[in-house]
Design a protein around this motif. Structure first.
Motif, PDB file in Angstrom:
ATOM      1  N   LEU A  22       0.497  -1.343  -0.259  1.00 55.72           N
ATOM      2  CA  LEU A  22       0.239   0.119  -0.200  1.00 55.72           C
ATOM      3  C   LEU A  22       0.758   1.745   0.289  1.00 55.72           C
ATOM      4  CD1 LEU A  22      -3.161   0.948  -0.452  1.00 55.72           C
ATOM      5  CD2 LEU A  22      -2.790   1.157   2.339  1.00 55.72           C
ATOM      6  N   PHE A  23       1.977   1.132   0.486  1.00 56.60           N
ATOM      7  CA  PHE A  23       2.962   2.388   0.956  1.00 56.60           C
ATOM      8  C   PHE A  23       3.242   2.983  -0.662  1.00 56.60           C
ATOM      9  CE2 PHE A  23       3.420   2.745   5.489  1.00 56.60           C
ATOM     10  CZ  PHE A  23       3.296   3.861   5.898  1.00 56.60           C
ATOM     11  N   ALA A  24       3.998   1.580  -1.205  1.00 58.34           N
ATOM     12  CA  ALA A  24       4.359   2.077  -3.073  1.00 58.34           C
ATOM     13  C   ALA A  24       3.262   2.398  -2.938  1.00 58.34           C
ATOM     14  CB  ALA A  24       4.668  -0.155  -3.297  1.00 58.34           C
ATOM     15  N   ALA A  25       2.274   1.300  -3.915  1.00 59.93           N
ATOM     16  CA  ALA A  25       1.490   2.200  -4.835  1.00 59.93           C
ATOM     17  C   ALA A  25       1.219   3.200  -4.699  1.00 59.93           C
ATOM     18  CB  ALA A  25       0.163   1.311  -4.732  1.00 59.93           C
ATOM     19  N   ALA A  26       0.821   4.014  -2.707  1.00 67.53           N
ATOM     20  CA  ALA A  26       0.867   5.039  -2.508  1.00 67.53           C
ATOM     21  C   ALA A  26       1.968   6.476  -3.638  1.00 67.53           C
ATOM     22  CB  ALA A  26       0.052   5.104  -1.452  1.00 67.53           C
ATOM     23  N   GLY A  27       3.576   5.357  -3.803  1.00 72.66           N
ATOM     24  CA  GLY A  27       4.614   6.185  -3.895  1.00 72.66           C
ATOM     25  C   GLY A  27       4.936   6.705  -3.239  1.00 72.66           C
ATOM     26  N   VAL A  28       5.302   6.367  -1.667  1.00 73.12           N
ATOM     27  CA  VAL A  28       5.411   6.605  -0.762  1.00 73.12           C
ATOM     28  C   VAL A  28       6.724   5.584  -0.140  1.00 73.12           C
ATOM     29  CG1 VAL A  28       5.375   7.150   2.314  1.00 73.12           C
ATOM     30  CG2 VAL A  28       2.896   7.330   0.481  1.00 73.12           C
ATOM     31  N   GLU A  29       7.797   6.422  -0.121  1.00 70.78           N
ATOM     32  CA  GLU A  29       9.690   5.572   0.046  1.00 70.78           C
ATOM     33  C   GLU A  29       9.312   5.931   2.109  1.00 70.78           C
ATOM     34  OE1 GLU A  29      12.813   7.662  -0.742  1.00 70.78           O
ATOM     35  OE2 GLU A  29      12.067   7.574  -2.543  1.00 70.78           O
ATOM     36  N   PHE A  30       9.281   4.493   2.293  1.00 68.84           N
ATOM     37  CA  PHE A  30       9.416   3.888   3.351  1.00 68.84           C
ATOM     38  C   PHE A  30      10.332   3.191   3.862  1.00 68.84           C
ATOM     39  CE2 PHE A  30       7.972   0.273   1.163  1.00 68.84           C
ATOM     40  CZ  PHE A  30       8.569  -0.542   1.574  1.00 68.84           C
ATOM     41  N   GLU A  31      11.886   2.990   4.930  1.00 67.21           N
ATOM     42  CA  GLU A  31      12.727   2.682   5.350  1.00 67.21           C
ATOM     43  C   GLU A  31      11.927   1.181   6.121  1.00 67.21           C
ATOM     44  OE1 GLU A  31      14.520   5.173   7.886  1.00 67.21           O
ATOM     45  OE2 GLU A  31      15.356   6.649   6.236  1.00 67.21           O
ATOM     46  N   GLU A  32      13.059   0.424   6.421  1.00 67.90           N
ATOM     47  CA  GLU A  32      12.362  -0.844   7.418  1.00 67.90           C
ATOM     48  C   GLU A  32      13.863  -1.404   8.277  1.00 67.90           C
ATOM     49  OE1 GLU A  32      10.745  -4.201   5.472  1.00 67.90           O
ATOM     50  OE2 GLU A  32      11.839  -3.792   3.435  1.00 67.90           O
ATOM     51  N   PRO A 192       2.168   3.178 -12.599  1.00 66.17           N
ATOM     52  CA  PRO A 192       3.301   3.144 -12.056  1.00 66.17           C
ATOM     53  C   PRO A 192       4.318   2.223 -10.778  1.00 66.17           C
ATOM     54  CG  PRO A 192       3.008   5.158 -13.711  1.00 66.17           C
ATOM     55  CD  PRO A 192       0.883   4.355 -13.423  1.00 66.17           C
ATOM     56  N   THR A 193       3.681   3.384  -9.971  1.00 62.85           N
ATOM     57  CA  THR A 193       3.953   3.023  -8.686  1.00 62.85           C
ATOM     58  C   THR A 193       4.376   1.491  -8.097  1.00 62.85           C
ATOM     59  OG1 THR A 193       1.994   3.488  -7.487  1.00 62.85           O
ATOM     60  CG2 THR A 193       3.643   5.165  -8.029  1.00 62.85           C
ATOM     61  N   ILE A 194       3.275   0.566  -8.617  1.00 62.40           N
ATOM     62  CA  ILE A 194       3.293  -0.431  -8.380  1.00 62.40           C
ATOM     63  C   ILE A 194       3.475  -1.479  -9.236  1.00 62.40           C
ATOM     64  CG2 ILE A 194       1.488  -2.491  -8.457  1.00 62.40           C
ATOM     65  CD1 ILE A 194      -1.166  -0.695  -8.000  1.00 62.40           C
ATOM     66  N   LYS A 195       3.922  -0.414 -10.822  1.00 63.46           N
ATOM     67  CA  LYS A 195       4.971  -1.055 -11.727  1.00 63.46           C
ATOM     68  C   LYS A 195       6.178  -1.880 -11.098  1.00 63.46           C
ATOM     69  CE  LYS A 195       6.241  -0.908 -16.394  1.00 63.46           C
ATOM     70  NZ  LYS A 195       6.167  -0.999 -17.684  1.00 63.46           N
ATOM     71  N   LYS A 196       6.766  -0.220 -10.084  1.00 66.45           N
ATOM     72  CA  LYS A 196       8.205  -0.188  -9.600  1.00 66.45           C
ATOM     73  C   LYS A 196       8.318  -0.995  -8.874  1.00 66.45           C
ATOM     74  CE  LYS A 196      11.552   3.245  -7.629  1.00 66.45           C
ATOM     75  NZ  LYS A 196      11.150   4.690  -7.136  1.00 66.45           N
ATOM     76  N   LYS A 204       9.855  -5.285  -2.070  1.00 67.86           N
ATOM     77  CA  LYS A 204       8.932  -6.244  -2.542  1.00 67.86           C
ATOM     78  C   LYS A 204       9.268  -7.771  -2.039  1.00 67.86           C
ATOM     79  CE  LYS A 204       5.803  -8.697  -5.290  1.00 67.86           C
ATOM     80  NZ  LYS A 204       5.591 -10.227  -4.850  1.00 67.86           N
ATOM     81  N   LYS A 205       8.619  -8.517  -0.912  1.00 69.89           N
ATOM     82  CA  LYS A 205       9.281  -9.830  -0.353  1.00 69.89           C
ATOM     83  C   LYS A 205       8.948 -11.303  -1.285  1.00 69.89           C
ATOM     84  CE  LYS A 205      11.423  -7.343   2.838  1.00 69.89           C
ATOM     85  NZ  LYS A 205      10.747  -6.097   1.998  1.00 69.89           N
ATOM     86  N   PRO A 206       9.954 -12.126  -1.031  1.00 74.10           N
ATOM     87  CA  PRO A 206       9.931 -12.776  -2.321  1.00 74.10           C
ATOM     88  C   PRO A 206       8.864 -14.623  -1.097  1.00 74.10           C
ATOM     89  CG  PRO A 206      12.053 -13.397  -0.760  1.00 74.10           C
ATOM     90  CD  PRO A 206      11.509 -12.080  -0.311  1.00 74.10           C
TER      91      PRO A 206
END
Length: 222
Positions: A22-32, A192-196, A204-206
């Motif tokens: 959901l963060f990725a779809a929103a185009g929001v960078e995040f740290e883990e 685009p954000t999801i494609k990335k 994205k985790k395996p």
């Protein structure tokens, strides 16, 4: 400048993966910040960072959020992925929670005893093809647009795409009888954000493997 959200979880899918999506779809960078052993989890608990002594936990907007659905709902609302009115929010919730019911079977699968795994996959296949996918297929036909709800991308689209791709890892032809969902998969995967996010090297985790199962059992002591 606002700091990036920080996601606290083990290095794997589990219940954090939908939040990453959901963060990725929103185009929001995040740290883990990965929890690599039980000591790190216990420190988060002893420091009072985990409201119910559970992860996922997300640091965002000066808060430490827990409970997967609450986190997802906050992120969806914050980044305009949660519909335009109360009716759309309700539709999104129903579609999301349905998809998550099926996802729960997949999340638990790697942790099942070997003798239960075949039966679990049969359940996934049956429920996907007779209970869940027909609902989304009908919804797309009835709605008549590219999205499940409204006229723009929502949390529901993101969650259902995640579910489709996860089920396809087990049953590659699962969408063969669902033409609208095939079109939906292509359309939403091309955002685009999801494609990335779907490209190699993303956060994205395996699929969960034996090493992940071992780590989870050690961290959470079960």
């Amino acid at each position: 400048m606002c700091s990036k959200p920080i996601l606290h979880y083990v290095n794997g899918r589990g219940r954090m993966e939908s939040i990453r999506w959901l963060f990725a779809a929103a185009g929001v960078e995040f740290e883990e910040q990965f929890i690599e052993n039980r000591k790190q989890l216990l420190k988060l608990i002893s420091d009072g960072d985990l409201l119910f002594e559970q992860v996922p936990m997300v640091e965002i907007d000066g808060m430490k959020l827990v409970q997967t659905t609450a986190i997802l709902r906050y992120v969806a609302e914050k980044y305009n992925l949660y519909g335009k009115n109360l009716k759309e929010k309700l539709q999104i919730d129903m579609y999301v929670l349905g998809a998550r019911d099926l996802m729960d079977l997949l999340i638990s699968h790697p942790f099942l005893p070997p003798e239960q795994k075949e039966k679990n996959l049969e359940t996934v296949n049956t429920r996907a093809t007779t209970r869940y996918l027909p609902v989304y297929e009908k919804a797309l036909k009835t709605h008549g647009g590219d999205y499940l709800v409204g006229d723009c991308l929502s949390w529901a689209d993101v969650q259902v795409l995640e579910m489709i791709l996860a089920v396809e890892e087990k049953f590659s032809s699962i969408l063969s009888r669902f033409p609208k969902l095939q079109e939906f998969k292509t359309k939403i995967s091309s955002v685009p954000t999801i494609k990335k996010f779907l490209q190699p090297g993303s956060q994205k985790k395996p699929p969960s493997d034996d090493a992940y199962v071992k780590l989870v059992r050690e961290v959470f002591a079960f």
